[in-house]
Structures are given as structure tokens and as C-alpha cells.
Scaffold this motif. Structure first.
Motif, PDB file in Angstrom:
ATOM      1  N   LEU A  23       0.882  -0.973   0.233  1.00 22.52           N
ATOM      2  CA  LEU A  23       0.272   0.253   0.013  1.00 22.52           C
ATOM      3  C   LEU A  23       1.047   1.318   0.361  1.00 22.52           C
ATOM      4  O   LEU A  23       2.345   1.504   0.477  1.00 22.52           O
ATOM      5  CB  LEU A  23      -1.061   0.007   1.319  1.00 22.52           C
ATOM      6  N   VAL A  24       0.761   2.006  -0.667  1.00 18.11           N
ATOM      7  CA  VAL A  24       1.165   3.398  -0.355  1.00 18.11           C
ATOM      8  C   VAL A  24      -0.053   4.715  -0.374  1.00 18.11           C
ATOM      9  O   VAL A  24      -1.349   4.631  -0.776  1.00 18.11           O
ATOM     10  CB  VAL A  24       2.209   4.059  -1.827  1.00 18.11           C
ATOM     11  N   VAL A  25       0.285   6.309   0.155  1.00 18.43           N
ATOM     12  CA  VAL A  25      -0.115   6.383  -0.193  1.00 18.43           C
ATOM     13  C   VAL A  25       0.327   8.120  -0.409  1.00 18.43           C
ATOM     14  O   VAL A  25       1.452   7.750  -0.043  1.00 18.43           O
ATOM     15  CB  VAL A  25      -0.609   7.508   1.500  1.00 18.43           C
ATOM     16  N   LEU A  26      -0.086   8.672  -2.122  1.00 15.71           N
ATOM     17  CA  LEU A  26       1.001   9.250  -2.730  1.00 15.71           C
ATOM     18  C   LEU A  26       0.114  11.466  -2.065  1.00 15.71           C
ATOM     19  O   LEU A  26      -1.097  10.705  -1.825  1.00 15.71           O
ATOM     20  CB  LEU A  26       0.789   9.077  -3.845  1.00 15.71           C
ATOM     21  N   ARG A  27       1.524  11.347  -2.425  1.00  9.03           N
ATOM     22  CA  ARG A  27       0.944  13.304  -1.783  1.00  9.03           C
ATOM     23  C   ARG A  27       0.389  13.556  -3.385  1.00  9.03           C
ATOM     24  O   ARG A  27       0.780  13.470  -4.326  1.00  9.03           O
ATOM     25  CB  ARG A  27       1.858  14.069  -1.205  1.00  9.03           C
ATOM     26  N   PRO A  28      -0.268  15.049  -3.466  1.00  8.02           N
ATOM     27  CA  PRO A  28      -0.404  15.460  -4.216  1.00  8.02           C
ATOM     28  C   PRO A  28       0.353  15.809  -5.645  1.00  8.02           C
ATOM     29  O   PRO A  28       0.720  16.609  -6.892  1.00  8.02           O
ATOM     30  CB  PRO A  28      -1.273  17.081  -3.728  1.00  8.02           C
ATOM     31  N   ASP A  29       2.018  15.793  -4.607  1.00  7.74           N
ATOM     32  CA  ASP A  29       3.224  16.071  -5.729  1.00  7.74           C
ATOM     33  C   ASP A  29       3.608  14.658  -6.359  1.00  7.74           C
ATOM     34  O   ASP A  29       4.706  14.905  -7.241  1.00  7.74           O
ATOM     35  CB  ASP A  29       4.150  17.285  -5.410  1.00  7.74           C
ATOM     36  N   HIS A  30       2.931  13.933  -5.444  1.00  6.69           N
ATOM     37  CA  HIS A  30       2.990  12.320  -6.659  1.00  6.69           C
ATOM     38  C   HIS A  30       4.009  11.331  -5.617  1.00  6.69           C
ATOM     39  O   HIS A  30       4.766  10.871  -6.552  1.00  6.69           O
ATOM     40  CB  HIS A  30       3.322  12.598  -7.666  1.00  6.69           C
ATOM     41  N   PHE A  31       4.955  12.568  -4.594  1.00  6.12           N
ATOM     42  CA  PHE A  31       6.157  11.745  -4.061  1.00  6.12           C
ATOM     43  C   PHE A  31       5.047  10.689  -3.094  1.00  6.12           C
ATOM     44  O   PHE A  31       3.801  10.720  -2.641  1.00  6.12           O
ATOM     45  CB  PHE A  31       6.049  12.884  -3.021  1.00  6.12           C
ATOM     46  N   VAL A  32       5.303   9.541  -2.268  1.00  5.49           N
ATOM     47  CA  VAL A  32       4.772   8.832  -1.537  1.00  5.49           C
ATOM     48  C   VAL A  32       5.148   9.470  -0.009  1.00  5.49           C
ATOM     49  O   VAL A  32       6.201   9.685   0.500  1.00  5.49           O
ATOM     50  CB  VAL A  32       6.225   7.591  -1.619  1.00  5.49           C
ATOM     51  N   ALA A  33       3.920   9.340   0.711  1.00  4.09           N
ATOM     52  CA  ALA A  33       4.207  10.116   2.045  1.00  4.09           C
ATOM     53  C   ALA A  33       3.977   9.317   2.605  1.00  4.09           C
ATOM     54  O   ALA A  33       4.774   9.001   3.787  1.00  4.09           O
ATOM     55  CB  ALA A  33       2.543  10.938   2.015  1.00  4.09           C
ATOM     56  N   ALA A  34       3.483   7.696   2.683  1.00  2.00           N
ATOM     57  CA  ALA A  34       3.815   6.490   3.400  1.00  2.00           C
ATOM     58  C   ALA A  34       3.679   5.026   2.684  1.00  2.00           C
ATOM     59  O   ALA A  34       2.869   5.019   1.490  1.00  2.00           O
ATOM     60  CB  ALA A  34       2.534   6.145   4.331  1.00  2.00           C
ATOM     61  N   ALA A  35       4.159   4.310   2.904  1.00  2.00           N
ATOM     62  CA  ALA A  35       3.938   3.333   2.947  1.00  2.00           C
ATOM     63  C   ALA A  35       3.889   1.476   3.419  1.00  2.00           C
ATOM     64  O   ALA A  35       4.753   2.044   4.646  1.00  2.00           O
ATOM     65  CB  ALA A  35       5.490   2.298   1.733  1.00  2.00           C
ATOM     66  N   ALA A  36       3.487   0.991   3.618  1.00  2.00           N
ATOM     67  CA  ALA A  36       2.616  -0.015   3.987  1.00  2.00           C
ATOM     68  C   ALA A  36       1.791  -1.354   3.463  1.00  2.00           C
ATOM     69  O   ALA A  36       1.973  -1.648   2.810  1.00  2.00           O
ATOM     70  CB  ALA A  36       1.822   0.231   5.531  1.00  2.00           C
ATOM     71  N   LEU A  37       2.206  -2.903   5.122  1.00  2.00           N
ATOM     72  CA  LEU A  37       0.790  -3.495   4.539  1.00  2.00           C
ATOM     73  C   LEU A  37      -0.321  -2.854   4.085  1.00  2.00           C
ATOM     74  O   LEU A  37      -0.128  -1.871   4.801  1.00  2.00           O
ATOM     75  CB  LEU A  37       1.640  -4.343   5.522  1.00  2.00           C
ATOM     76  N   ASN A  38      -0.917  -3.902   3.634  1.00  2.00           N
ATOM     77  CA  ASN A  38      -2.674  -3.971   3.754  1.00  2.00           C
ATOM     78  C   ASN A  38      -3.373  -3.215   4.769  1.00  2.00           C
ATOM     79  O   ASN A  38      -4.022  -2.716   5.082  1.00  2.00           O
ATOM     80  CB  ASN A  38      -2.685  -4.713   2.810  1.00  2.00           C
ATOM     81  N   GLN A  39      -3.249  -4.470   5.555  1.00  2.00           N
ATOM     82  CA  GLN A  39      -3.702  -3.868   6.395  1.00  2.00           C
ATOM     83  C   GLN A  39      -3.496  -3.035   7.907  1.00  2.00           C
ATOM     84  O   GLN A  39      -3.764  -3.042   8.593  1.00  2.00           O
ATOM     85  CB  GLN A  39      -3.030  -5.263   7.810  1.00  2.00           C
TER      86      GLN A  39
END
Length: 597
Positions: free
Chosen positions: A540-556
Motif C-alpha cells: 500500500l502507498v499513500v501518494l501526496r498531491p506532488d506524486h511523492f510517497v507519503a507512506a508505504a505499508a502493509l495493506n492491513q
């Protein structure tokens, strides 16, 4: 949307806007366009009577193209570029010491382009006409800034048609100074401008009807006189020559002297049609802070970049990209004002690192005969080793932006605000050996071409849009989100995406059709997304509005990752609806969206 100007008996004009941008260079114009795309007003004040009409920057990176596409301008600007701009470092005998020719297109475009800055700047300025409430005002010299806490008042002087000096006052929530190295805004802030300004002078000469025709770049590390020669779009050829200490600057006004510099390259220098000639010195400086209260700086006002690697223009684009979405989030009421503090945190280090690399490149260029002799032999030896050769060919020496602090979340601990590059520890241990030890948090996410139900063979940015996104590999992104999590998703217009192999896309579209909030299924047609997740310890990734990765984690871990991003970004978690300005979706952003039709 714009408050109509009012003229008083004392010849004073008052305006109101969201953001006052000081300086109509590429950074100020890009920032105003990015704010306009997101629905905010900007007033750009420029002291000059018109845009600068001579070329300055010549190199445009793939990162900047992503920004120009977000602003909806790349389709108009692309015609003024040369993709795959190859750079060769040569010695005084013309021997190639290193070649910079990166072939990767991980961000959707060739890594390097040559471009013609004056025509690009004109397109940036014309782009402002799309937005009600945004305007560019020439002939406005800023003479005062007053930060009043809840807004800023900017005072500018303008000479009216009758010759009388007119006072123009512009109020805005924020002010961003983008007026170059002599920035009035930076001086008003009182911050230090640290670094070096070498005394070495260079003369730059641009000619039309390129007399050589070679389409690329040569950096001439000639101990007798270092030089640069560059093929640019629209038939322009640029030369840059270092002046020796005993050569007065006035000498460059002598055409006979200039002809002697150029005769090494062309048979008839006197026939060249010179369209621009000027002298300059290289600077390597960075402001200690890019923000003071409601006043910020960007581009050359915040950092001066030596020209060697073509990063001055691109560093300014990175500033505008980083700052625009943060200003928008605060103006929308989505984030607290503290979010703007992360602008300096994130951009200062990378700008300083880029300056160091550029200064080192300049030192290599200007080596004296003995140092040059050693340099040439070391370069020859390194070119024999594929790993070292690729270090130059693929531009690996250039520091890519990686935000270790700011709007980021540590992948191992899920601590907000910091992101260590390493992954050892916790539940990630079983994945690290196969996925590698480097976290993707703080780096740009890739941009392959993908399929969706609405479009085929489209770039990923067209699907994610220019706001927040949460994406999972191979599963429903809502599977582990609670009702409160989904409320936060809707509060901040976070787009949910399921990345799946193209073979599974139609199945996933049916499977996720009844998800509690809409899920966009993205078909990975090339395998690029699968490969990306395969060598990162996350699903899982959370992408910021500037397309940078804000967070990366396991799906759970989706709930914890989402909450940590909200904390790192000072995002409001109340249930209130967003402010007046909605976040644009890909379909209503004025970018090149024809592929989705």
C-alpha cells in the motif's frame, strides 16, 4: 472572484487575492498556474515591463514535465523542447571523458530535455488567462511587505500612463517571493544567504540558424579555456566561455574578440547572427529558511544554482510543485498552517545537495593543466568499469529529491514526520531480503502507462489526479478501512486506487463496484507497477498531491498509515466539509486529458 480595483484620490489602487506572487519568472508563473488549477486566485507582480526575452535555462527534467502537465501546459510547451538531450564532458583534445545519456523513463518521460526558455515562459504567462481572479501585472516594483498575521499587505510602485507614480496595494493570505537572486522578499525576511559566489566570469552567446547542427551538449573541460556548446530548439546554438582573470569584462563587446573565441567551432564566426550575449558569474547559495510567517520564497530567491547540470530552472520547478499543493491545502481549510513549515524542511536540503554537486562539476570543468591531466586519466580508467560508467551515463550522481522529514511516515514504525531510508525491523523483516532494504517513502512514485475503465494507455498521473491518493496492489483499498477512515478519505478527497494486472482488471472492476467509497481499478499493462511493489516491502502507498510517497505499508496497516499521514501533513480530521474550493479530479483538471475521453 477578484475584488475589483479601486482608485483613491491619492492615486492609490487596492487589490485583493489569495496569494501574491512577486516576480514573473518561470517559478512565479508556474506557482500561479498550479494555484489556478486548484481554484485559487493569484496576483503576480513583476517589476519589468515585459518578460525576459533572452534564453537562460536550457535543461528541463522529467520531474518538471510532471509539474507542467499538472498545470495543464505541457501540450503547449512540448513543441519547444528537444527530448533525450545528451551531455558529453570532453577535454581540451575533444576526448569524451563522460557521457550523460539516461534512458530511463520511470516518471513517464525522457529524463532530460533541452528547451528554449523565453517561449516557454510566454506559455506559462499565457496560461494564467485561463483562471478568473488570477492576473499578471507588469511594471509593478514591490517596495514594501507587511505581515499582519491573518493576511499580508504588499505595496508596489507603478508609473501610470500620465507619468505619475501610482501606489498599488495588494492584500493576500500569503506572499511568495520569486524575484531572483536579489530578492526583495528574502532581504525583508532577514534570512542568511549562505554559500559561495566564485569570481570566475563567463560570457554566454546565443546565435540563430545553428551553424553546427549537433543536437546535444558538450562541456569542454579545456585547461586553456573551458567552454560549453549546446544545441537548442528552434535552431538556436549556445556557447559559453570562461573569461580569464586578466581579461576585462568589456572585452566581450569587441566582436573581434568574440570571433576569436568562436573560430575554433565554426569556419566563419563573423557571419553568425548573435541574438543574445551577456556575462555572468556562477553562484552557489541557499537561504537558511524559505518561510517567515505568511511570507515565503522560491526559486532563485531561495537558492542560486550553478549552471553546470542544468538544475537552476528545475530546482525552481520543484519549489513551485512542493509549495503549491501545501498552500492550496491550507487555503482550502484542509490543513493547518503548520503544513507550510514542511516546505523549508523538504526543499532546503535537496537544494543544498544539488548546489554541492553543481559546484563540484564546475571544479572539474575548470581544472588547470596538471589537474586536468590527472582527471582525464582517471575518467578513462573509470569508463572501462561498467558500474562506474553507468554512474555518469544514467545521471546517478544527481541527487534525486528524497524527503526524510516533512509530510512523510517512517515505513517501519509508522511514525509521522520522519522517514528513515532503511527497513530493518518489525513485521517487514521477512520481506526485506527479497524486496531490498530501501524504503520508497519520500521519493517520487513511478508513472507508467496504464488502463482503466475510462481510458486506455494513459499515464498514471492522469488517473491519480493532482491531489491525495491511496493505492494498493492486487486488492480492494477499502478492505481494512473503518467508517472513520473512510470519512477521512472523503474529507480530503483521497482517491482510492486498486493496482492489478491488466488480466484481472475487469474482474476487479466488478468485484469492487460496491465498495463503500468509489475505487478506481488500474490495469498494470506493462508490469511496471508489479515490479515496483515486488522490490519494496509494502502493498500500500499513500501518494501526496506532488506524486511523492507519503507512506508505504502493509495493506492491513492502512488505518495507521492514513492516520500518520494526516498527522505529518497537519491535515484536519474534523467532519466538516472542505473549504469553498474543491480538489479537482483528473476529469476536470485543465491538463491534457484527451486520452481519458
Amino acid at each position: 472572484m477578484t475584488t475589483q480595483p479601486t482608485t483613491s484620490a491619492t492615486n492609490q489602487v487596492t487589490l485583493d487575492t489569495d496569494v501574491v506572487v512577486i516576480g514573473a519568472g518561470p517559478v512565479g508563473l508556474t506557482l500561479a498556474n498550479l494555484l489556478g488549477v486548484r481554484g485559487h486566485r493569484a496576483t503576480v507582480l513583476e517589476a519589468r515591463a515585459e518578460l525576459i526575452d533572452y534564453p537562460r535555462g536550457v535543461g528541463l527534467d522529467d520531474e518538471s514535465i510532471r509539474t507542467l502537465r499538472t498545470a495543464g501546459l505541457w501540450e503547449r510547451i512540448e513543441q519547444f523542447t528537444v527530448p533525450h538531450h545528451v551531455v558529453r564532458l570532453v577535454n581540451g583534445r575533444g576526448q569524451v571523458l563522460a557521457t550523460n545519456d539516461p534512458q530511463t523513463q520511470e516518471f513517464g518521460f525522457p529524463r532530460k530535455h533541452g528547451f528554449n526558455q523565453p517561449v516557454v515562459d510566454r506559455e506559462l504567462a499565457a496560461g494564467l488567462d485561463r483562471f478568473p481572479g488570477t492576473e499578471l501585472r507588469f511594471g509593478h516594483r514591490v517596495v514594501g511587505i507587511e505581515d499582519r498575521g491573518d493576511h499580508v499587505r504588499v505595496t508596489a510602485e507603478r508609473v501610470g500612463p500620465d507619468g505619475a507614480t501610482e501606489i498599488v496595494e495588494v492584500t493576500g493570505r500569503y506572499v511568495v517571493g520569486c524575484e531572483g537572486g536579489g530578492s526583495f522578499t528574502r532581504k525583508w525576511m532577514g534570512v542568511e544567504f549562505e554559500g559561495k559566489s566564485p569570481s570566475t566570469r563567463w560570457v554566454v552567446v546565443d546565435v540563430e540558424n545553428d551553424p553546427i547542427g549537433s543536437p546535444n551538449v558538450y562541456l569542454g573541460a579545456d585547461p586553456k579555456r573551458p567552454y560549453v556548446t549546446i544545441g537548442l530548439p528552434q535552431g538556436i546554438r549556445r556557447w559559453e566561455f570562461m573569461l580569464h582573470d586578466d581579461e576585462p569584462t568589456e572585452l566581450v563587446e569587441d566582436r573581434a574578440f568574440m570571433n576569436r573565441l568562436l573560430e575554433r567551432f565554426v569556419p566563419d564566426p563573423d557571419a553568425l547572427q548573435i541574438i543574445n550575449q551577456r556575462t555572468f558569474t556562477h553562484h552557489g547559495r541557499v537561504a537558511t529558511s524559505f518561510r517567515q510567517g505568511n511570507v515565503l520564497i522560491a526559486g532563485d530567491a531561495a537558492h542560486l544554482m550553478p549552471v553546470w547540470l542544468g538544475q537552476g530552472w528545475n530546482s525552481g520547478m520543484r519549489d513551485a510543485t512542493n509549495l503549491a499543493w501545501k498552500l492550496s491545502a491550507v487555503l482550502r481549510g484542509d490543513a493547518e498552517d503548520a503544513l507550510l513549515d514542511t516546505y523549508t524542511t523538504e526543499r532546503h536540503k535537496h537544494a543544498a545537495d544539488m548546489i554541492e554537486v553543481n559546484m563540484a562539476a564546475g571544479s572539474i570543468m575548470k581544472m588547470k593543466p596538471l589537474g586536468g591531466w590527472i582527471r582525464d586519466r582517471v575518467a578513462t580508467a573509470l569508463n572501462v568499469v561498467p558500474t562506474w560508467k553507468s554512474y555518469f551515463t544514467e545521471l546517478r550522481f544527481k541527487p534525486m529529491p528524497r524527503y526524510a522529514e516533512g509530510v512523510v511516515v517512517d515505513q517501519v514504525t509508522l511514525e509521522p514526520g520522519r522517514a528513515r531510508p532503511g527497513l530493518r525491523g518489525g513485521r517487514l523483516a521477512p520481506l526485506v531480503d527479497s524486496a531490498g532494504e530501501t524504503s520508497p517513502v519520500g521519493l517520487q512514485f513511478i508513472q507508467p502507462r496504464v488502463n482503466t475503465a475510462e481510458g486506455r494507455d494513459v499515464l498514471l498521473d492522469d488517473v491519480t489526479g493532482d491531489w491525495w491518493a491511496l493505492a494498493t496492489w492486487g486488492t480492494d483499498p477499502t478492505a481494512f478501512l473503518s467508517a472513520a477512515d473512510l470519512a477521512l478519505v472523503q474529507r480530503h478527497d483521497i482517491r482510492l486506487l486498486a493496482f492489478v494486472p491488466e488480466t484481472q482488471r475487469e474482474w476487479a472492476e466488478k468485484q469492487y463496484a460496491d465498495a463503500p467509497v468509489p475505487v478506481t481499478v488500474v490495469g498494470d499493462t506493462s508490469g511496471a507497477l508489479k515490479r515496483w511493489f515486488d522490490v519494496r516491502a509494502c502493498g500500500l502507498v499513500v501518494l501526496r498531491p506532488d506524486h511523492f510517497v507519503a507512506a508505504a505499508a502493509l495493506n492491513q496497516q492502512a488505518p495507521q498509515a492514513l492516520a500518520a499521514v494526516a498527522a505529518a501533513g497537519s491535515l484536519r480530521t474534523d467532519a466538516a466539509a472542505p473549504a469553498d474550493t474543491p480538489a479537482p479530479t483528473p476529469a476536470d483538471t485543465p491538463a491534457e486529458m484527451g486520452a481519458l475521453a
